[in-house]
Design an enzyme around this catalytic site. Structure first.
Site, PDB file in Angstrom:
ATOM      1  N   TYR A 194      -7.003  -6.209  -6.000  1.00  0.00           N
ATOM      2  CA  TYR A 194      -6.355  -5.092  -5.313  1.00  0.00           C
ATOM      3  C   TYR A 194      -4.845  -5.174  -5.514  1.00  0.00           C
ATOM      4  O   TYR A 194      -4.199  -4.200  -5.919  1.00  0.00           O
ATOM      5  CB  TYR A 194      -6.695  -5.106  -3.820  1.00  0.00           C
ATOM      6  CG  TYR A 194      -5.782  -4.213  -3.010  1.00  0.00           C
ATOM      7  CD1 TYR A 194      -5.899  -2.828  -3.068  1.00  0.00           C
ATOM      8  CD2 TYR A 194      -4.769  -4.749  -2.212  1.00  0.00           C
ATOM      9  CE1 TYR A 194      -5.039  -2.000  -2.351  1.00  0.00           C
ATOM     10  CE2 TYR A 194      -3.917  -3.935  -1.485  1.00  0.00           C
ATOM     11  CZ  TYR A 194      -4.054  -2.563  -1.566  1.00  0.00           C
ATOM     12  OH  TYR A 194      -3.198  -1.749  -0.867  1.00  0.00           O
TER      13      TYR A 194
ATOM     14  N   LYS B  21     -12.041   2.253   8.785  1.00  0.00           N
ATOM     15  CA  LYS B  21     -11.791   1.143   7.869  1.00  0.00           C
ATOM     16  C   LYS B  21     -12.638  -0.089   8.176  1.00  0.00           C
ATOM     17  O   LYS B  21     -12.720  -1.008   7.354  1.00  0.00           O
ATOM     18  CB  LYS B  21     -10.303   0.768   7.882  1.00  0.00           C
ATOM     19  CG  LYS B  21      -9.410   1.831   7.261  1.00  0.00           C
ATOM     20  CD  LYS B  21      -7.936   1.521   7.442  1.00  0.00           C
ATOM     21  CE  LYS B  21      -7.499   0.302   6.671  1.00  0.00           C
ATOM     22  NZ  LYS B  21      -7.478   0.523   5.212  1.00  0.00           N
TER      23      LYS B  21
END
Length: 330
Positions: A139, A177
């Protein structure tokens, strides 16, 4: 003119849409992937002109289907730092971002995008310089690589490019999330469910709960984005944090005291909360040893140098507001 927000149903994207609405902007095209359908709730109280799936957006934008576009807030990305599918991550975060950037440059639209403090990896300095950038996961690498593209493009760009390295963001509209939501969100839910908050104990020379992060309210994140939206002459890559590291104890203690205040109970000191079992420290997990950042703090020199002079909320201010908002949603 039209404004486009990618990741519009996500955490930061939805807050930017709402902030634009509060300024009277409603000609907004929201772009997202609603495979996780529950994200739609983030846009229920927002005004948008149109919605597009991310798979059709770039082609239509490149073709000029939306007329004159003033700006694109590119917030759409996979933000799961535990994601191990590098091919997916690079396609979603790097290749897609390049396509949006190219379309903005071709059409002269402002390009304001989400970078990440994950680029710094295990560094102890958090300044926008190549030598301190060393991401620890794919990421972070996807964000790092795109920032390198931006650095090459900036000198010849004819329209604004502004990237923001978000630190630890918390606030409304992050419920979807799940495990990647902020520690404030998880502390709130844990206290409501169990009557206590659990934090990591001593690790790497830090006392229990004293590991620190630069925790920044999404309110401030939206404000910084809109400042640059109002100043298209300002370009660059900027840290977006408070410039003030605060311990996890501050988050937990504020969550506890705000929930106590809502029950008409007096505030307690951290020591009193620990003594009464409202905050509990657990052994630091072996799986995280050597992979855990005990300190992050944004260097704000570039951001302040660009003219952004508004104060940032402290944890005590921002988390108090957030807990009151969360309590109103239950």
């Amino acid at each position: 003119m039209t404004v486009i927000v990618t990741g519009a149903a996500g955490f930061i994207g939805a807050n930017i849409v709402k902030a634009l609405n509060e300024r009277g902007e409603s000609r907004i095209i929201a772009v997202d992937n609603l495979t996780r359908a529950d994200k739609f709730r983030n846009l229920v109280d927002c005004e948008i002109d149109d919605y597009l799936d991310k798979t059709e957006f770039v082609e239509r934008f490149t073709r000029g289907d939306f007329g004159k576009v003033r700006a694109v807030f590119h917030e759409g990305a996979c933000s799961d730092t535990m994601e191990t599918d590098g091919r997916y991550m690079m396609d979603n975060n790097f290749r897609y971002s390049r396509a949006v950037l190219d379309a903005c440059l071709a059409q002269g639209a402002q390009f304001l995008y989400a970078s990440s403090a994950a680029i710094y990896g295990g560094s102890t300095r958090f300044v926008e310089e190549r030598e301190v950038e060393a991401p620890l996961n794919v990421y972070g690498y996807s964000k790092f690589l795109f920032d390198q593209v931006i650095r090459r493009v900036l000198p010849s760009a004819k329209s604004q490019i502004a990237g923001f390295r978000y630190f630890n963001v918390y606030g409304p509209r992050e419920t979807h999330k799940g495990r990647m939501a902020s520690v404030a969100f998880h502390n709130f839910n844990q206290f409501r469910a169990e009557g206590k908050v659990k934090l990591f104990g001593e690790y790497n020379g830090y006392a229990p709960g004293e590991q620190t992060r630069d925790f920044v309210s999404v309110e401030d994140v939206a404000k910084v984005n809109l400042f640059f939206f109002d100043h298209p002459e300002k370009s660059g890559i900027f840290n977006l944090g408070t410039g003030r590291a605060q311990p996890f104890n501050d988050i937990a203690s504020t969550v506890v005291n705000t929930l106590r205040a809502l029950d008409n109970l007096p505030p307690l000191t951290l020591a009193q909360q620990v003594e009464q079992g409202l905050i509990e420290y657990v052994a630091f997990p072996d799986a995280l040893r050597g992979k855990y950042q005990c300190f992050t703090q944004a260097d704000q020199t570039k951001l302040r140098g660009a003219g952004y002079d508004a104060p940032f909320l402290t944890v005590q201010e921002g988390v108090d507001r957030y807990v009151r908002w969360l309590s109103g949603q239950v």
